[in-house]
Design a protein around this motif. Structure first.
Motif, PDB file in Angstrom:
ATOM      1  N   PHE A 190      15.608  -1.867   4.554  1.00 47.88           N
ATOM      2  CA  PHE A 190      15.309  -0.894   3.501  1.00 47.88           C
ATOM      3  C   PHE A 190      13.807  -0.606   3.477  1.00 47.88           C
ATOM      4  CE2 PHE A 190      13.658  -0.409  -0.846  1.00 47.88           C
ATOM      5  CZ  PHE A 190      14.283   0.754  -1.251  1.00 47.88           C
ATOM      6  N   SER A 191      13.002  -1.688   3.505  1.00 52.82           N
ATOM      7  CA  SER A 191      11.545  -1.515   3.461  1.00 52.82           C
ATOM      8  C   SER A 191      11.041  -0.737   4.665  1.00 52.82           C
ATOM      9  CB  SER A 191      10.848  -2.883   3.426  1.00 52.82           C
ATOM     10  OG  SER A 191      11.148  -3.518   2.216  1.00 52.82           O
ATOM     11  N   ALA A 217       9.302   3.041   4.422  1.00 49.93           N
ATOM     12  CA  ALA A 217       7.972   3.353   4.954  1.00 49.93           C
ATOM     13  C   ALA A 217       8.053   4.483   5.988  1.00 49.93           C
ATOM     14  CB  ALA A 217       7.352   2.105   5.578  1.00 49.93           C
ATOM     15  N   ALA A 220      16.773  -5.647  -6.854  1.00 47.14           N
ATOM     16  CA  ALA A 220      15.349  -5.786  -6.526  1.00 47.14           C
ATOM     17  C   ALA A 220      14.790  -4.482  -5.972  1.00 47.14           C
ATOM     18  CB  ALA A 220      15.152  -6.915  -5.521  1.00 47.14           C
ATOM     19  N   SER A 232      12.227   0.292  -6.722  1.00 41.80           N
ATOM     20  CA  SER A 232      11.467   1.264  -5.912  1.00 41.80           C
ATOM     21  C   SER A 232      12.122   2.644  -5.945  1.00 41.80           C
ATOM     22  CB  SER A 232      11.379   0.789  -4.465  1.00 41.80           C
ATOM     23  OG  SER A 232      10.737  -0.447  -4.382  1.00 41.80           O
ATOM     24  N   LEU A 278       9.934   5.642  -5.468  1.00 44.08           N
ATOM     25  CA  LEU A 278       9.452   5.807  -4.087  1.00 44.08           C
ATOM     26  C   LEU A 278      10.565   6.348  -3.201  1.00 44.08           C
ATOM     27  CD1 LEU A 278       7.261   2.659  -3.319  1.00 44.08           C
ATOM     28  CD2 LEU A 278       6.528   5.021  -3.630  1.00 44.08           C
ATOM     29  N   SER A 325       9.267  10.673 -12.664  1.00 48.92           N
ATOM     30  CA  SER A 325       9.261   9.872 -11.442  1.00 48.92           C
ATOM     31  C   SER A 325       7.995  10.162 -10.636  1.00 48.92           C
ATOM     32  CB  SER A 325      10.516  10.195 -10.622  1.00 48.92           C
ATOM     33  OG  SER A 325      10.426   9.579  -9.371  1.00 48.92           O
ATOM     34  N   VAL A 346       4.789   7.707  -9.592  1.00 50.59           N
ATOM     35  CA  VAL A 346       4.318   7.509  -8.213  1.00 50.59           C
ATOM     36  C   VAL A 346       2.833   7.865  -8.110  1.00 50.59           C
ATOM     37  CG1 VAL A 346       4.530   8.306  -5.820  1.00 50.59           C
ATOM     38  CG2 VAL A 346       6.587   7.858  -7.159  1.00 50.59           C
ATOM     39  N   PHE A 351      -1.581   2.272   5.876  1.00 48.89           N
ATOM     40  CA  PHE A 351      -0.380   2.915   5.338  1.00 48.89           C
ATOM     41  C   PHE A 351       0.667   1.868   4.947  1.00 48.89           C
ATOM     42  CE2 PHE A 351       3.818   4.876   5.741  1.00 48.89           C
ATOM     43  CZ  PHE A 351       3.691   5.886   4.803  1.00 48.89           C
ATOM     44  N   HIS A 352       0.897   0.924   5.835  1.00 53.93           N
ATOM     45  CA  HIS A 352       1.929  -0.078   5.541  1.00 53.93           C
ATOM     46  C   HIS A 352       1.510  -0.983   4.384  1.00 53.93           C
ATOM     47  CE1 HIS A 352       4.948   1.003   8.453  1.00 53.93           C
ATOM     48  NE2 HIS A 352       3.958   1.323   9.257  1.00 53.93           N
ATOM     49  N   VAL A 361       2.168   1.072   1.248  1.00 51.56           N
ATOM     50  CA  VAL A 361       3.581   1.116   0.846  1.00 51.56           C
ATOM     51  C   VAL A 361       3.970  -0.197   0.175  1.00 51.56           C
ATOM     52  CG1 VAL A 361       5.974   1.286   1.665  1.00 51.56           C
ATOM     53  CG2 VAL A 361       4.225   2.816   2.594  1.00 51.56           C
ATOM     54  N   LEU A 374       2.504  -0.162  -3.212  1.00 55.68           N
ATOM     55  CA  LEU A 374       3.211   0.786  -4.082  1.00 55.68           C
ATOM     56  C   LEU A 374       4.512   0.174  -4.593  1.00 55.68           C
ATOM     57  CD1 LEU A 374       2.730   4.218  -2.233  1.00 55.68           C
ATOM     58  CD2 LEU A 374       1.816   3.561  -4.459  1.00 55.68           C
ATOM     59  N   LYS A 375       5.236  -0.487  -3.687  1.00 54.49           N
ATOM     60  CA  LYS A 375       6.494  -1.115  -4.099  1.00 54.49           C
ATOM     61  C   LYS A 375       6.232  -2.155  -5.185  1.00 54.49           C
ATOM     62  CE  LYS A 375       9.586  -2.357  -1.105  1.00 54.49           C
ATOM     63  NZ  LYS A 375      10.043  -3.094   0.087  1.00 54.49           N
ATOM     64  N   MET A 391       5.389  -0.320  -8.358  1.00 53.20           N
ATOM     65  CA  MET A 391       6.565   0.312  -8.971  1.00 53.20           C
ATOM     66  C   MET A 391       7.422  -0.742  -9.660  1.00 53.20           C
ATOM     67  SD  MET A 391       5.691   3.298  -8.066  1.00 53.20           S
ATOM     68  CE  MET A 391       6.828   4.046  -9.181  1.00 53.20           C
ATOM     69  N   SER A 392       7.488  -1.924  -9.069  1.00 52.43           N
ATOM     70  CA  SER A 392       8.251  -3.005  -9.694  1.00 52.43           C
ATOM     71  C   SER A 392       7.629  -3.371 -11.033  1.00 52.43           C
ATOM     72  CB  SER A 392       8.264  -4.247  -8.804  1.00 52.43           C
ATOM     73  OG  SER A 392       8.910  -3.960  -7.604  1.00 52.43           O
TER      74      SER A 392
END
Lengths: 196, 187
Positions: free
Chosen positions: A9-10, A14, A41, A45, A48, B122, B126, B169-170, B173, B176-177, B180-181
């Motif tokens: 998923f991750s 990305a 969990a 997200s 996103l 949403s 973000v 970038f990674h 992300v 960001l995750k 967002m959590s």
């Protein structure tokens, strides 16, 4: 039951954030949506995921401010650059500038029947210029009909004497751009010849 | 990129002529790239007014430095690089002169009143999370996710290697995750 695990998923999340989905039925988009619905969990997200499955052009689009804004933008930029534009004003440069403007006006005039004309002093809107095929039938003859006159000093363009006739370069097709380059070179050579 | 640009041959011609002081050629460059420059600045700075100022400054600097343009990147990439530098300077100046929350500035930008409420909410979450990222990660996300640039274009614009851009970038992300959590817990 989700088809993918959290790690996958991750990775897909990305990937889609970086590249955007290939189309409405991109299987990766469906896989991460499905996983986010099933996994508490990863459900956190969700925002996103919503962004990742949105096509590139629709991700928080910033609208074109429009022709009136760009006219004003052009006028202000001309004002700021005015002094710099006048530096190094010599006859050869003026002749070259006249040739470029002439050729651009020539393209603009070839389109004039169909293209909206921006207000003098500003830049034409890239979005408002229609894509008109500039074929041989539509173009004037080589020597023709458009009298570009004698080379003018660079100051002559301070008020954008092209009158907003020239089309947005980014709206020209590849063939039109090549024609424009050819025409620019011909005009420049012609002006230089007549100057000497 | 956001908008199309001239073919390489025409681009070279326009650059050469602009270097020789040809204003009409520079006008054509501005017309071809102004929207891309404006959008990059708007994404980083948030408001139309700030983006307008940054776009003006970008083209003034471009005119002054055209002689330094080596042509090893596309003109659009070079202009985006200038726009990024100008925008960074504006952000730094704002930080210095006030305690304005940068996240708020960015979160307010580009929202359409017609957007459906849920989608807007949403998007807002973000954008807030993106605004809270470290500067380099934030710029990579803005250029990669929202401007649709390739890794190579982002690398050239930010003067980083492609590998570094991918790493930023990674990491972005991942952050960001996590963010967002945290927001998910708050709402």
């Amino acid at each position: 039951m989700s088809r993918i695990d959290c790690e996958r998923f991750s990775t897909l999340l990305a990937e889609l954030l970086a590249e955007a989905p290939s189309g409405p039925s991109d299987p990766r988009a469906e896989a991460i949506r499905e996983h986010a619905r099933a996994c508490p969990a990863c459900a956190e997200s969700a925002d996103l995921v919503a962004l990742a499955v949105t096509p590139a052009g629709r991700r928080d689009p910033i609208d074109d401010p429009g022709p009136a804004y760009w006219d004003d933008f052009g006028r202000r930029l001309h004002g700021r650059l005015g002094a710099r534009f006048r530096i190094g004003r010599v006859a050869v440069l003026a002749a070259a500038a006249a040739a470029v403007a002439g050729a651009i006006v020539w393209v603009g005039m070839a389109r004039h029947d169909q293209a909206p004309v921006a207000a003098a002093g500003g830049y034409p809107s890239a979005t408002s210029a229609p894509a008109v095929a500039l074929d041989d039938a539509a173009a004037p003859d080589e020597d023709a009909s458009v009298d570009f006159g004698a080379p003018e000093p660079l100051d002559a363009y301070a008020d954008d004497d092209a009158g907003g006739l020239f089309p947005a370069v980014d709206q020209l097709s590849k063939a039109e751009q090549e024609r424009l380059v050819r025409r620019l070179k011909e005009e420049e050579a012609r002006v230089k010849r007549s100057a000497t | 990129m956001d908008d199309a640009s001239a073919s390489p041959a025409l681009e070279r011609e326009l650059i050469d002529r602009s270097r020789r002081g040809d204003r009409a050629a520079f006008d054509a460059i501005v017309v071809a790239h102004r929207l891309t420059v404006y959008r990059v600045a708007r994404r980083i700075l948030g408001s139309h007014e700030a983006a307008d100022e940054a776009a003006q400054e970008t083209f003034v600097r471009a005119w002054k430095s055209l002689g330094q343009f080596r042509g090893d990147a596309r003109l659009s990439t070079w202009l985006v690089r200038i726009a990024l530098n100008v925008s960074r300077t504006q952000v730094a100046a704002r930080r210095a002169e006030s305690s304005l929350d940068e996240a708020e500035l960015i979160a307010d930008g580009g929202e359409s009143p017609d957007t459906a409420a849920e989608r807007a909410e949403s998007g807002q979450r973000v954008r807030r999370a993106v605004a809270a990222l470290p500067p380099r990660q934030r710029e990579v996300v803005l250029l990669k996710v929202f401007s649709g640039m390739t890794y190579e274009e982002v690398a050239a614009a930010m003067e980083l290697s492609v590998g570094a851009v991918k790493a930023h970038f990674h990491q972005a992300v991942h952050n960001l995750k996590r963010r967002m959590s945290a927001l998910g817990v708050e709402r």
